[in-house]
Design a protein around this motif. Sequence first.
Motif, PDB file in Angstrom:
ATOM      1  N   ARG A   6       0.833  -1.213   0.000  1.00 49.94           N
ATOM      2  CA  ARG A   6       0.000   0.000   0.000  1.00 49.94           C
ATOM      3  C   ARG A   6       0.862   1.256   0.000  1.00 49.94           C
ATOM      4  N   SER A   7       1.992   1.203   0.690  1.00 51.52           N
ATOM      5  CA  SER A   7       2.856   2.382   0.774  1.00 51.52           C
ATOM      6  C   SER A   7       3.625   2.628  -0.523  1.00 51.52           C
ATOM      7  N   GLY A   8       3.669   1.633  -1.393  1.00 55.34           N
ATOM      8  CA  GLY A   8       4.440   1.759  -2.627  1.00 55.34           C
ATOM      9  C   GLY A   8       5.917   1.488  -2.444  1.00 55.34           C
ATOM     10  N   ARG A   9       6.302   1.078  -1.239  1.00 54.18           N
ATOM     11  CA  ARG A   9       7.713   0.793  -0.966  1.00 54.18           C
ATOM     12  C   ARG A   9       8.221  -0.365  -1.815  1.00 54.18           C
ATOM     13  N   VAL A  10       7.324  -1.310  -2.092  1.00 52.19           N
ATOM     14  CA  VAL A  10       7.670  -2.476  -2.879  1.00 52.19           C
ATOM     15  C   VAL A  10       6.391  -2.970  -3.548  1.00 52.19           C
ATOM     16  N   THR A  11       6.519  -3.688  -4.648  1.00 49.09           N
ATOM     17  CA  THR A  11       5.348  -4.199  -5.354  1.00 49.09           C
ATOM     18  C   THR A  11       5.279  -5.712  -5.231  1.00 49.09           C
TER      19      THR A  11
ATOM     20  N   TYR B  77      -2.858  -2.729  -6.932  1.00 46.26           N
ATOM     21  CA  TYR B  77      -2.325  -1.763  -5.957  1.00 46.26           C
ATOM     22  C   TYR B  77      -2.040  -0.421  -6.631  1.00 46.26           C
ATOM     23  N   ALA B  78      -1.558  -0.450  -7.857  1.00 46.37           N
ATOM     24  CA  ALA B  78      -1.291   0.796  -8.583  1.00 46.37           C
ATOM     25  C   ALA B  78      -2.573   1.595  -8.797  1.00 46.37           C
ATOM     26  N   ALA B  79      -3.677   0.875  -8.923  1.00 45.70           N
ATOM     27  CA  ALA B  79      -4.980   1.525  -9.095  1.00 45.70           C
ATOM     28  C   ALA B  79      -5.659   1.804  -7.755  1.00 45.70           C
ATOM     29  N   ASP B  80      -4.931   1.544  -6.644  1.00 46.55           N
ATOM     30  CA  ASP B  80      -5.462   1.715  -5.288  1.00 46.55           C
ATOM     31  C   ASP B  80      -6.734   0.887  -5.096  1.00 46.55           C
TER      32      ASP B  80
ATOM     33  N   GLN C  61      18.503 -20.447  10.777  1.00 50.95           N
ATOM     34  CA  GLN C  61      19.676 -19.612  10.576  1.00 50.95           C
ATOM     35  C   GLN C  61      20.337 -19.946   9.243  1.00 50.95           C
ATOM     36  N   GLY C  62      20.873 -18.906   8.579  1.00 44.71           N
ATOM     37  CA  GLY C  62      21.694 -19.146   7.399  1.00 44.71           C
ATOM     38  C   GLY C  62      20.920 -19.309   6.110  1.00 44.71           C
ATOM     39  N   GLU C  63      21.367 -20.245   5.282  1.00 39.09           N
ATOM     40  CA  GLU C  63      20.939 -20.321   3.886  1.00 39.09           C
ATOM     41  C   GLU C  63      19.506 -20.790   3.693  1.00 39.09           C
ATOM     42  N   TYR C  64      18.876 -21.358   4.711  1.00 39.48           N
ATOM     43  CA  TYR C  64      17.550 -21.923   4.522  1.00 39.48           C
ATOM     44  C   TYR C  64      16.440 -20.984   5.000  1.00 39.48           C
ATOM     45  N   ARG C  65      16.703 -19.692   5.078  1.00 39.73           N
ATOM     46  CA  ARG C  65      15.705 -18.725   5.492  1.00 39.73           C
ATOM     47  C   ARG C  65      15.637 -17.590   4.482  1.00 39.73           C
ATOM     48  N   PHE C  66      14.477 -17.383   3.866  1.00 42.07           N
ATOM     49  CA  PHE C  66      14.274 -16.270   2.945  1.00 42.07           C
ATOM     50  C   PHE C  66      14.164 -14.988   3.751  1.00 42.07           C
ATOM     51  N   ASP C  67      14.924 -13.974   3.375  1.00 44.72           N
ATOM     52  CA  ASP C  67      14.986 -12.712   4.118  1.00 44.72           C
ATOM     53  C   ASP C  67      14.010 -11.709   3.517  1.00 44.72           C
ATOM     54  N   TRP C  68      12.883 -11.509   4.225  1.00 44.69           N
ATOM     55  CA  TRP C  68      11.889 -10.555   3.723  1.00 44.69           C
ATOM     56  C   TRP C  68      12.451  -9.136   3.695  1.00 44.69           C
ATOM     57  N   ASP C  69      13.338  -8.807   4.627  1.00 44.49           N
ATOM     58  CA  ASP C  69      13.890  -7.457   4.634  1.00 44.49           C
ATOM     59  C   ASP C  69      14.658  -7.158   3.353  1.00 44.49           C
ATOM     60  N   SER C  70      15.304  -8.191   2.790  1.00 44.14           N
ATOM     61  CA  SER C  70      16.021  -7.990   1.532  1.00 44.14           C
ATOM     62  C   SER C  70      15.061  -7.775   0.372  1.00 44.14           C
ATOM     63  N   ALA C  71      13.784  -8.106   0.603  1.00 42.44           N
ATOM     64  CA  ALA C  71      12.771  -7.900  -0.437  1.00 42.44           C
ATOM     65  C   ALA C  71      12.112  -6.537  -0.310  1.00 42.44           C
ATOM     66  N   GLY C  72      12.657  -5.670   0.560  1.00 39.65           N
ATOM     67  CA  GLY C  72      12.148  -4.308   0.658  1.00 39.65           C
ATOM     68  C   GLY C  72      11.188  -4.075   1.785  1.00 39.65           C
ATOM     69  N   LEU C  73      11.097  -5.003   2.751  1.00 37.33           N
ATOM     70  CA  LEU C  73      10.124  -4.865   3.825  1.00 37.33           C
ATOM     71  C   LEU C  73      10.759  -4.410   5.138  1.00 37.33           C
ATOM     72  N   ALA C  74      12.020  -4.006   5.108  1.00 38.93           N
ATOM     73  CA  ALA C  74      12.752  -3.718   6.341  1.00 38.93           C
ATOM     74  C   ALA C  74      12.045  -2.692   7.210  1.00 38.93           C
ATOM     75  N   SER C  75      11.430  -1.694   6.628  1.00 37.32           N
ATOM     76  CA  SER C  75      10.779  -0.647   7.418  1.00 37.32           C
ATOM     77  C   SER C  75       9.273  -0.720   7.335  1.00 37.32           C
ATOM     78  N   ALA C  76       8.760  -1.908   6.990  1.00 32.53           N
ATOM     79  CA  ALA C  76       7.312  -2.042   6.787  1.00 32.53           C
ATOM     80  C   ALA C  76       6.598  -2.618   7.980  1.00 32.53           C
ATOM     81  N   ALA C  77       7.308  -2.945   9.041  1.00 30.49           N
ATOM     82  CA  ALA C  77       6.665  -3.570  10.200  1.00 30.49           C
ATOM     83  C   ALA C  77       5.718  -2.613  10.888  1.00 30.49           C
TER      84      ALA C  77
END
Length: 645
Positions: A146-151, A192-195, A629-645
């Motif tokens: 909704r914020s447009g930070r990521v699609t 989302y682009a069309a709100d 821990q490590g390679e078996y965890r997808f990092d949502w923050d790397s997908a642009g969600l770091a400040s979306a909490a």
Amino acid sequence: MQGFYLGFLVATALFCLLLAAYRGGEVSLVAGQGSSLGDLTYDVSSLAAPAATGHKLRLLSYLLTQSAVGPIIRRILLNKNHVEELRYAAAQMPHVMEMDHPIYRMQPDERRDYEAMATSGPDLSTVLREGLGGFSETERLHSAYRSGRVTPSEVLGRVVRAVEQSHAPLRIFSSFNSTDVFDQARASTERYAADAPLSIFDGVPIAVKDMLHVKGHITTHGTPARHPQWRVQAQQCDASDDWQSTSDLDREDVLVRRFRDLGAVILGVTVMTEGGVTPLGWSVAAQGPANPHGVEGYSGGSSGGSAVAVASGLTPISIGFDGGGSIRIPASMSGVVGLAPSFGRVPYEPDNIGATMIKGGPLAATVMDAALAYAVIAPSVPNHFYSILYDNGERGPPSPHLSGVSEAVAGTTRMDLAGVRLGIYWEHFNDSDEDVTAACLEAVQALEKRGAEVVPIRIPHLGLAGLAHGITISSEFAIDYDLLYHASKVPLEPNTRITVGLGSSVTALEVRAAAKLRSWMFSFVTRLFQEQQLDAIITPTIATRVPLFDREAQTFGESNTPLVMAMMRYVNLGNLIGLPGVSIPVGRDVNGFPIGLLVTTRHWHEHTALRIAGALEADPSIQTRLAPQGEYRFDWDSAGLASAA
């Protein structure tokens, strides 16, 4: 020649011994023997059965299911584990009606009070538009979109790459189509682009266990025998083609349609154990899934792929099914939240309805994610089998609601569980590995600090109830797989063959005796909740540490009934009598794998289980967020969600 005769005599003597042990099949009952009905002596014990992996398992499977003496040996194994105790119990309840479908029908005043409570909670349609207000990965994604930070296209692009990178070590999906995922994500991005997002689930990735029809994907119930490539062989075996209907690419289950109509991105179909016959989680055909907390550990099953999809961070929600802990066990072993609702709560398409133990439900990153998924899947469908079973379709099951859940998760007060009564059968609770018991006891103490009251309880015949569950579900496996089991060219895993073979060796008398005990236990536990004014019964989710993967199991699987029954010690009662339950992570075992606490509530009170689990999740003293821990965890923050909490 002399050697031949000696061998013949030895073989004859062995065969005679087998016949003597067989004793004509069922054990003859003797008046005055067997447990007294209602005896409160704790009766849970280990089962006696061979365990094997690798080539030893292939040999054991052949001996039990394809050799001439197989039926005799299977019957000996059943007798050795005292299945006659079910008949002794049934003989003491001549006026108890047998129960096949454990559905609880509320009395009018009870339903009136329940519906009044439901109105005090948030409206579910509003929840799906606006969320619950607490922390969930679902709402975090929605906020970022909704914020447009990521699609959605950007996020799902990263998810697709993560799926492809994790496929070899984890083996999560049995069917995955990246082009389809990109198309769904693109449509969500445009909304989302069309709100104009369809709901808080718009653009949120969802995974589905290989038991539901998903348009564009093949559904096989975890067995290559139900894949289209085996159609010709099935016809050569004179097998009916009806069971191949599960491969229909145009069908979509009502639960999947609900998520799709809300804009969710359906990632694909997740790996499950063949036919759901084992809670260990390993599929020989898929060579997975592996536990993301350490590939040397089992993931839990049979909804293992769905649990690992959430635990590895690829999705906040997956759909699973639970006939013997198959949501709660992998949730515990993979470190996520798992909700197995009341029997009859979640409607789904007819393919799986013949099973009297199975419930559909979510595996989720947080309690709030589980609650949001529950809001999607729980509403009843008019004229569905469950609605007809409940009251011939007049009103159907009581409406699902989430009263008290968001407040508990938010942790608005340190005494948010004041007045909540938690039943604990301490001898049963403590019948688990030491580190499992310790972590769960710490969680109970945290609940007490939040105002909950612990009430000591006792439940008779828990061991016998486990046997009744095993007898019933194995006989249901046997009838479901009867055609495939006897078709010589159809590939089934050795452990599947053993499970189906044992189910086919159970007698009708034993199945109906189990149905009588099921009815008796249903009534006893219902009264226990009412008379003790209990809100929940608390136990560990599984009694053992996460079992470590035996590399010899990689090719042919593992058959280990004593271990499996220990793993299912706390979950099978919920399946036998239809109770809802939530497993929530509460720590790690000595090997670093997750431990789960099981919150089991009375019929139709999933909101109470979620409320208690949510209060625990809000407590900072308990480890409820157990990311690998490590390679078996997808990092949502790397997908642009770091400040979306």
